[in-house]
Write an enzyme that holds these catalytic residues in place. Structure first.
Site, PDB file in Angstrom:
ATOM      1  CE  LYS A 188      -2.321 -11.813  -7.959  1.00  0.00           C
ATOM      2  NZ  LYS A 188      -1.874 -11.964  -6.558  1.00  0.00           N
ATOM      3  CD  GLU A 263     -14.776  -1.749  -6.008  1.00  0.00           C
ATOM      4  OE1 GLU A 263     -14.325  -2.397  -5.054  1.00  0.00           O
ATOM      5  OE2 GLU A 263     -15.952  -1.798  -6.370  1.00  0.00           O
ATOM      6  CB  CYS A 297     -10.335   1.456  -0.333  1.00  0.00           C
ATOM      7  SG  CYS A 297     -11.929   0.679  -0.104  1.00  0.00           S
ATOM      8  CD  GLU A 396      -4.684   4.282  -0.618  1.00  0.00           C
ATOM      9  OE1 GLU A 396      -3.971   3.790  -1.504  1.00  0.00           O
ATOM     10  OE2 GLU A 396      -5.857   3.929  -0.410  1.00  0.00           O
TER      11      GLU A 396
END
Ligand code: NAD
Length: 502
Positions: A188, A263, A297, A396
């Protein structure tokens, strides 16, 4: 060139059909009957098309196809899986420009990076293709009276759920080892950039992948993603995305005891000591935060600089940041493209006030970038004079925004580097070998680069600690996730067996 590439990407998207983008289940395109959602072009803000949120029945059908295809795929000799996966890599290489163009169009990533990312997708397939024949290998662990040996077996159908930032490359990273291991896959992709995933599943079938081995469903996280992660026939979930989504997926998968590989987010420090190679450290720090629009990331989003060189380093950085070329993702000279979506733009923009309210200074950028198009362009931004306790040093932001913080000495650098919930990557710059080793040892991160930007080597482990993830990708670590290890103990017939009831 810009117009040709964009036209190429539009033609590819058109080739998926006239209606909303549906799914790919059991080796064929399934238009889907679920509700539709818009997909936007980041550079223009216009609508590229619609995609469908998979219904419960469609998710069930994709999982059923993966389940049905599993025994034969798992039993296929590794050498045969290797041949098919190499063919996938060949076709990715042959269509690398087209894939890269689609990434520029629907993820807004700059051509200069995407052209390489598509080829890295092919490399991922080749690397794991070559490992397929030995994936089941184990260890021999003899004792005096037993021979123990281990073997590995593919775990079953797995779900791969990926984010929108570099969608094609990231998904190959997960899907290639899963297929090489003998698992079947339901993928997905993220709802904000779904098109390159369709290209990948089509290419895989063109390469000869049997029907049902690799399926793709579109949809939203809360609906399609949730259904997939709760499905009893899915044995493991490989997920790349935000930390809070990882928590939700862990809850969703808990009833059916899913194995998870996460992750997640990062707030990665780049630590520059006064003895570092100033110019190389500056180049690397800027590259790691402003490439891929900062939507990365492993971005070096926290710049920790020793106080003695702080002002000089920040002045040099600010000058370079103001000079970055922001613009059309298809322009080969563009260094920073638009953010992915209006909602993400609003999030990134909101940090400008957060920074100044907390007392940081905007040394470059800080506002919308005008003149590149109607899309979600934001100026590359540098916050200076920040403290580690500030939100801009803790959260973040996932945009072209760098927070610079001074530190005093080695101990202070380590304390500041570790003072975040995340622990994905860290970058150290020093010419003192002992210090490099000490700091590398002390920073809480799954990956540390010393005197380097992120240079990926596929046999090495990739992944994070703390809120940045669970598990590692790369090399044999990927197979540990997608496979079950079995121990078999064979007796030589010599050991004493206790005799009860004699
Ligand atoms: P996200 O978590 O919002 O979405 C990622 C995927 O999860 C999407 O496909 C989404 O539809 C799906 N999803 C959302 N809610 C779900 C649910 N409840 N159940 C199942 N699936 C669900 O992340 P994003 O905004 O697409 O991506 C950005 C994030 O990804 C950043 O935090 C970034 O650091 C992280 N990321 C990490 C790595 C890494 O290797 N550590 C790599 C790239 C991106």
């Amino acid at each position: 060139m810009t117009d040709t590439l964009r036209a190429k990407a539009l033609r590819t998207i058109k080739s998926f059909g006239d209606g909303a983008l549906g799914h790919y289940i059991g080796g064929r395109s399934v238009p889907g009957e679920g509700t539709t959602f818009d997909v936007f072009e980041p550079a223009s803000g216009g609508t590229l098309g619609q995609a469908r949120d998979a219904t419960g029945a469609e998710v069930d059908a994709a999982v059923a196809a993966a389940r049905e295809a599993f025994p034969a795929w798992a039993a296929l000799p590794g050498t045969k899986r290797r041949a098919i996966l190499h063919k996938v890599a060949d076709l990715i290489e042959a269509r690398a420009d087209e894939i890269a163009a689609v990434e520029c169009l629907d993820a807004g990533q700059a051509w200069r990076f995407m052209s390489k990312a598509a080829l890295r997708g092919a490399e991922n397939f080749r690397f794991f293709a070559d490992k397929a024949p030995s994936a089941a290998d184990g260890h021999s662990l003899p004792t005096g009276e037993h021979l123990n040996y281990t073997t590995r077996h593919p775990i079953g159908p797995v779900a791969v759920i990926t984010p929108w930032n570099t969608p094609f490359m990231l998904s190959t990273w997960k899907i290639a080892p899963a297929l090489a291991a003998g698992c079947t896959v339901v993928h997905k992709p993220a709802e904000w950039s779904p098109y390159s995933a369709r290209l990948l599943v089509e290419i895989a079938h063109e390469a000869g992948l049997p029907a049902g081995v690799f399926n793709a469903v579109n949809g939203l996280g809360e609906t399609t993603g949730k259904r997939l992660t709760e499905h009893p026939d899915i044995k493991a979930i490989a997920f790349v995305g935000e930390s809070k989504t990882g928590s939700a997926i862990m809850r969703q998968g808990s009833e059916t005891l899913k194995r998870v590989h996460f992750e997640l987010g990062g707030k990665n420090p780049v630590i520059v000591f006064e003895d570092a190679d100033f110019d190389r450290a500056l180049d690397a720090a800027l590259f790691m935060i402003y490439s891929l629009n900062g939507q990365r990331c492993t971005s070096s989003s926290r710049l920790l600089v020793q106080r003695s060189i702080y002002d000089r380093f920040i002045a040099a950085a600010a000058e370079r940041v103001k000079n970055l070329k922001v613009g059309d993702p298809f322009d080969p000279l563009t260094e920073v493209g638009p953010l992915i979506h209006q909602r993400h733009y609003d999030k990134v923009a909101s940090y400008m006030k957060v920074a100044t309210d907390e007392g940081a200074r905007i040394a470059a950028g800080g506002a919308r970038h005008e003149g590149a198009g109607d899309g979600y362009f934001f100026q590359p931004t540098l916050f200076a004079g920040a403290e580690q306790s500030m939100r801009v040093a803790q959260e973040e932001i996932f945009g072209p925004v760098l927070t610079a913080i001074p530190f005093d000495d080695e101990a202070d650098a380590i304390a500041k580097a570790n003072d975040v919930q995340y622990g994905l990557a860290a970058y150290l710059w020093t010419n003192d070998l002992g210090r490099g080793l000490r700091v590398a040892n002390a920073v809480e991160a799954g990956m540390v680069w010393v005197n380097s930007e992120n240079v990926r080597h596929l046999p090495t482990p990739f992944g994070g600690t703390k809120a940045s993830g669970i598990g590692r990708d790369g090399g044999d670590w990927s197979f540990d996730f997608y496979m079950e290890t079995k121990n078999v103990a064979l007796a030589y017939g010599t050991h004493k067996i206790q005799r009860l009831g004699v």
